[in-house]
Design a protein around this motif. Structure first.
Motif, PDB file in Angstrom:
ATOM      1  N   GLY A  36       0.803  -1.095  -0.262  1.00  0.00           N
ATOM      2  CA  GLY A  36      -0.007  -0.022   0.109  1.00  0.00           C
ATOM      3  C   GLY A  36       1.004   1.206  -0.080  1.00  0.00           C
ATOM      4  N   SER A  37       0.303   2.514  -0.331  1.00  0.00           N
ATOM      5  CA  SER A  37       0.843   3.601  -0.571  1.00  0.00           C
ATOM      6  C   SER A  37       1.792   3.838   0.878  1.00  0.00           C
ATOM      7  N   PRO A  38       2.862   4.816   0.833  1.00  0.00           N
ATOM      8  CA  PRO A  38       3.533   5.302   1.935  1.00  0.00           C
ATOM      9  C   PRO A  38       2.536   6.023   3.060  1.00  0.00           C
ATOM     10  N   GLY A  39       2.528   5.724   4.165  1.00  0.00           N
ATOM     11  CA  GLY A  39       1.562   6.418   5.133  1.00  0.00           C
ATOM     12  C   GLY A  39       0.247   5.876   5.284  1.00  0.00           C
ATOM     13  N   VAL A  40      -0.073   4.956   4.778  1.00  0.00           N
ATOM     14  CA  VAL A  40      -1.484   4.307   4.750  1.00  0.00           C
ATOM     15  C   VAL A  40      -1.573   3.335   6.030  1.00  0.00           C
ATOM     16  N   GLY A  41      -0.496   2.890   6.834  1.00  0.00           N
ATOM     17  CA  GLY A  41      -0.506   2.236   7.916  1.00  0.00           C
ATOM     18  C   GLY A  41      -0.117   1.015   7.800  1.00  0.00           C
ATOM     19  N   LYS A  42       0.640   0.701   6.947  1.00  0.00           N
ATOM     20  CA  LYS A  42       1.430  -0.482   6.745  1.00  0.00           C
ATOM     21  C   LYS A  42       1.982  -1.192   8.052  1.00  0.00           C
ATOM     22  N   SER A  43       2.947  -0.230   8.630  1.00  0.00           N
ATOM     23  CA  SER A  43       3.637  -0.710   9.743  1.00  0.00           C
ATOM     24  C   SER A  43       2.863  -0.695  10.915  1.00  0.00           C
ATOM     25  N   THR A  44       1.706   0.245  11.255  1.00  0.00           N
ATOM     26  CA  THR A  44       0.880   0.018  12.157  1.00  0.00           C
ATOM     27  C   THR A  44       0.041  -1.126  12.257  1.00  0.00           C
ATOM     28  N   ILE A 174      -9.314  -1.365   4.404  1.00  0.00           N
ATOM     29  CA  ILE A 174      -9.271   0.186   4.428  1.00  0.00           C
ATOM     30  C   ILE A 174      -9.093   0.732   5.846  1.00  0.00           C
ATOM     31  N   ASN A 175      -7.555   1.137   5.890  1.00  0.00           N
ATOM     32  CA  ASN A 175      -7.314   1.484   7.374  1.00  0.00           C
ATOM     33  C   ASN A 175      -7.663   2.912   7.552  1.00  0.00           C
ATOM     34  N   LYS A 176      -7.459   3.321   8.599  1.00  0.00           N
ATOM     35  CA  LYS A 176      -7.933   4.808   9.066  1.00  0.00           C
ATOM     36  C   LYS A 176      -9.441   5.021   8.735  1.00  0.00           C
ATOM     37  N   ALA A 177     -10.097   3.767   9.384  1.00  0.00           N
ATOM     38  CA  ALA A 177     -11.405   3.908   9.287  1.00  0.00           C
ATOM     39  C   ALA A 177     -12.066   4.784  10.163  1.00  0.00           C
ATOM     40  N   ASP A 178     -11.378   5.491  10.944  1.00  0.00           N
ATOM     41  CA  ASP A 178     -11.833   6.369  11.826  1.00  0.00           C
ATOM     42  C   ASP A 178     -11.987   7.726  11.136  1.00  0.00           C
ATOM     43  N   ARG A 179     -11.506   7.784  10.014  1.00  0.00           N
ATOM     44  CA  ARG A 179     -11.613   9.012   9.038  1.00  0.00           C
ATOM     45  C   ARG A 179     -12.719   9.148   8.217  1.00  0.00           C
ATOM     46  N   GLU A 180     -13.108  10.401   7.784  1.00  0.00           N
ATOM     47  CA  GLU A 180     -14.335  10.248   7.002  1.00  0.00           C
ATOM     48  C   GLU A 180     -13.920   9.673   5.571  1.00  0.00           C
ATOM     49  N   LEU A 209     -12.466  -3.170   7.167  1.00  0.00           N
ATOM     50  CA  LEU A 209     -12.278  -2.071   7.653  1.00  0.00           C
ATOM     51  C   LEU A 209     -11.575  -1.917   8.917  1.00  0.00           C
ATOM     52  N   THR A 210     -10.574  -1.413   9.364  1.00  0.00           N
ATOM     53  CA  THR A 210      -9.522  -1.300  10.482  1.00  0.00           C
ATOM     54  C   THR A 210      -9.236   0.213  10.886  1.00  0.00           C
ATOM     55  N   VAL A 211      -8.960   0.244  12.113  1.00  0.00           N
ATOM     56  CA  VAL A 211      -8.274   1.331  12.718  1.00  0.00           C
ATOM     57  C   VAL A 211      -7.100   0.651  13.336  1.00  0.00           C
ATOM     58  N   ALA A 212      -6.096   0.810  12.780  1.00  0.00           N
ATOM     59  CA  ALA A 212      -4.935  -0.177  13.098  1.00  0.00           C
ATOM     60  C   ALA A 212      -4.182   0.496  14.361  1.00  0.00           C
ATOM     61  N   THR A 213      -4.375   1.912  14.520  1.00  0.00           N
ATOM     62  CA  THR A 213      -3.685   2.601  15.772  1.00  0.00           C
ATOM     63  C   THR A 213      -4.563   1.926  16.985  1.00  0.00           C
ATOM     64  N   ARG A 214      -5.682   1.559  17.086  1.00  0.00           N
ATOM     65  CA  ARG A 214      -6.690   1.138  18.202  1.00  0.00           C
ATOM     66  C   ARG A 214      -6.803  -0.316  17.967  1.00  0.00           C
TER      67      ARG A 214
HETATM   68  N1  LIG Z   1      -6.258   8.056  12.124  1.00  0.00           N
HETATM   69  C1  LIG Z   1      -5.517   7.099  11.928  1.00  0.00           C
HETATM   70  N2  LIG Z   1      -4.088   7.086  11.878  1.00  0.00           N
HETATM   71  C2  LIG Z   1      -3.546   5.942  11.354  1.00  0.00           C
HETATM   72  C3  LIG Z   1      -4.070   4.579  11.444  1.00  0.00           C
HETATM   73  N3  LIG Z   1      -3.187   3.853  11.266  1.00  0.00           N
HETATM   74  C4  LIG Z   1      -1.792   4.374  11.378  1.00  0.00           C
HETATM   75  N4  LIG Z   1      -2.185   5.638  11.476  1.00  0.00           N
HETATM   76  C5  LIG Z   1      -1.124   6.852  11.337  1.00  0.00           C
HETATM   77  O1  LIG Z   1      -0.491   6.959  10.153  1.00  0.00           O
HETATM   78  C6  LIG Z   1       0.821   7.113   9.933  1.00  0.00           C
HETATM   79  C7  LIG Z   1       1.516   6.248   8.926  1.00  0.00           C
HETATM   80  O2  LIG Z   1       1.405   4.991   9.460  1.00  0.00           O
HETATM   81  P1  LIG Z   1       2.455   3.732   9.218  1.00  0.00           P
HETATM   82  O3  LIG Z   1       2.235   2.560   9.753  1.00  0.00           O
HETATM   83  O4  LIG Z   1       3.741   4.280   9.227  1.00  0.00           O
HETATM   84  O5  LIG Z   1       2.338   3.682   7.623  1.00  0.00           O
HETATM   85  P2  LIG Z   1       3.234   3.038   6.355  1.00  0.00           P
HETATM   86  O6  LIG Z   1       4.202   4.129   5.695  1.00  0.00           O
HETATM   87  O7  LIG Z   1       2.241   2.562   5.517  1.00  0.00           O
HETATM   88  O8  LIG Z   1       3.982   2.180   7.074  1.00  0.00           O
HETATM   89  C8  LIG Z   1       1.168   7.000  11.506  1.00  0.00           C
HETATM   90  O9  LIG Z   1       1.232   8.410  12.024  1.00  0.00           O
HETATM   91  C9  LIG Z   1       0.038   6.366  12.155  1.00  0.00           C
HETATM   92  O10 LIG Z   1       0.172   6.553  13.672  1.00  0.00           O
HETATM   93  C10 LIG Z   1      -5.364   4.557  11.726  1.00  0.00           C
HETATM   94  O11 LIG Z   1      -6.179   3.730  11.570  1.00  0.00           O
HETATM   95  N5  LIG Z   1      -6.051   5.689  12.030  1.00  0.00           N
END
Ligand SMILES: Nc1nc2c(ncn2[C@@H]2O[C@H](COP(=O)(O)OP(=O)(O)O)[C@@H](O)[C@H]2O)c(=O)[nH]1
Ligand SMILES: [Mg+2]
Length: 296
Positions: A36-44, A174-180, A209-214
């Motif tokens: 997935g694209s950078p920042g999408v939440g892969k590592s989280t 679909i991560n960041k499902a806490d977003r609109e 759908l996920t909210v990886a941070t939680r």
């Molecule tokens: N709001 C929100 N932010 C998230 C979520 N998952 C990851 N993030 C944030 O998105 C940013 C990028 O996450 P990261 O896992 O490093 O993305 P990667 O580049 O795909 O590995 C970080 O600041 C995370 O805390 C989520 O489900 N919701």
């Protein structure tokens, strides 16, 4: 394990011996690619998945591959911080690996690193890439199961279609499902998936759908990963994918070998002689090249 993977990175001559010793002990790990694209939440998501898999008692390996950089560091540093929840768990092994600048590139080195994790007894190996573009698709070729991560936002589904990752996704998250916009992203994804040609007709890729941070939705991702593994085994698709992977690996190794045998060819007396023959009109460049290849 760390030392063996270093041998892979260094392309050590002892790799042949290591590979021969390890290969009989491989095949039981489920290799799961996360793209997935950078920042999408892969590592989280990877970290959250590790937690979910550990709760099931599985031994987990994580390989973070950076195909764009010859050095591990930089972008991966943040991932290491994110992974520190698992630092003291000896049922988890986390390693980052760089691959650019290696002969044969990712397709030669990554399977060897995966073989180490497999033989070491990991039940599941998660492969995350920090690269973008074509490398995402290349990573998917390493995995039994490919997770494609998207996040709500303008045109993400269309971006994915462009990169060709809709065809290779077995499970869409679909991560960041806490977003609109998560629901509309799901709708958009569903409609483009319905039009996507896939090799494996028997599997309909689920969308989670996920909210990886939680950690929300991550158990469902783990369930879908297990369901897909079951499907792979029952349908014969596992063997098909693994054979395709091995073909690519063998090809990359063979090309690397041929390339290294030709290294230092300029300055070779045979090359000089052939060039003179072509100049004199005694042969042509194609025939000269054939002569050279035959005698490598
Ligand atoms: N709001 C929100 N932010 C998230 C979520 N998952 C990851 N993030 C944030 O998105 C940013 C990028 O996450 P990261 O896992 O490093 O993305 P990667 O580049 O795909 O590995 C970080 O600041 C995370 O805390 C989520 O489900 N919701
Ligand atoms: Mg990352």
């Amino acid at each position: 394990m760390a030392r063996l993977i270093s041998l892979v990175e260094d392309r050590s001559p002892s790799l042949r011996e290591v590979s021969a010793a390890l290969t009989p002990h491989t095949g039981s790990a489920h290799i799961v690619g996360i793209t997935g694209s950078p920042g999408v939440g892969k590592s989280t998501s990877t970290s959250a998945l590790v937690t979910a898999l550990r709760a099931q008692g599985k031994r987990v390996g994580v390989l973070a591959v950076d195909p764009t950089s010859p050095f591990s560091g930089g972008a991966l540093l943040g991932d290491r911080v994110r992974m520190q929840d698992h630092a003291t768990d000896d049922g988890v092994y986390i390693r980052s690996m760089a691959s650019r600048g290696h002969l044969g590139g990712l397709s030669a080195s990554a399977p060897q690193a995966l073989r180490v994790l497999d033989a070491a007894g990991c039940d599941v190996v998660l492969v995350e890439t920090v690269g973008v573009g074509q490398s995402e698709v290349e990573i998917a070729g390493l995995a039994d199961t490919t997770l494609v991560l998207l996040a709500p936002g303008m045109g993400d589904g269309i971006q994915a279609a462009k990169a060709g990752i809709l065809e290779i996704g077995d499970i869409f998250v679909i991560n960041k499902a806490d977003r609109e916009g998560a629901q509309s992203t799901r709708r958009e994804l569903r409609s483009v998936l319905a039009m996507t040609e896939r090799d494996d007709h028997a599997w309909k890729p689920p969308i989670v759908l996920t909210v990886a941070t939680r950690g929300e939705g991550v158990d469902e991702v783990a369930e879908q990963v297990a369901a897909h593994r079951l499907h792979l085994g029952e349908s014969g698709e596992l063997e098909r994918r693994r054979l395709a992977r091995l073909r690519r690996e063998i090809e990359a190794l063979a090309l690397t070998e041929v390339q290294s045998r030709f290294a230092g060819l300029s300055g070779d007396a045979r090359l000089d002689a052939l060039a003179e023959q072509v100049l004199a009109g005694e042969t042509d460049p194609f025939a000269a090249a054939d002569t050279l290849v035959e005698h490598v």
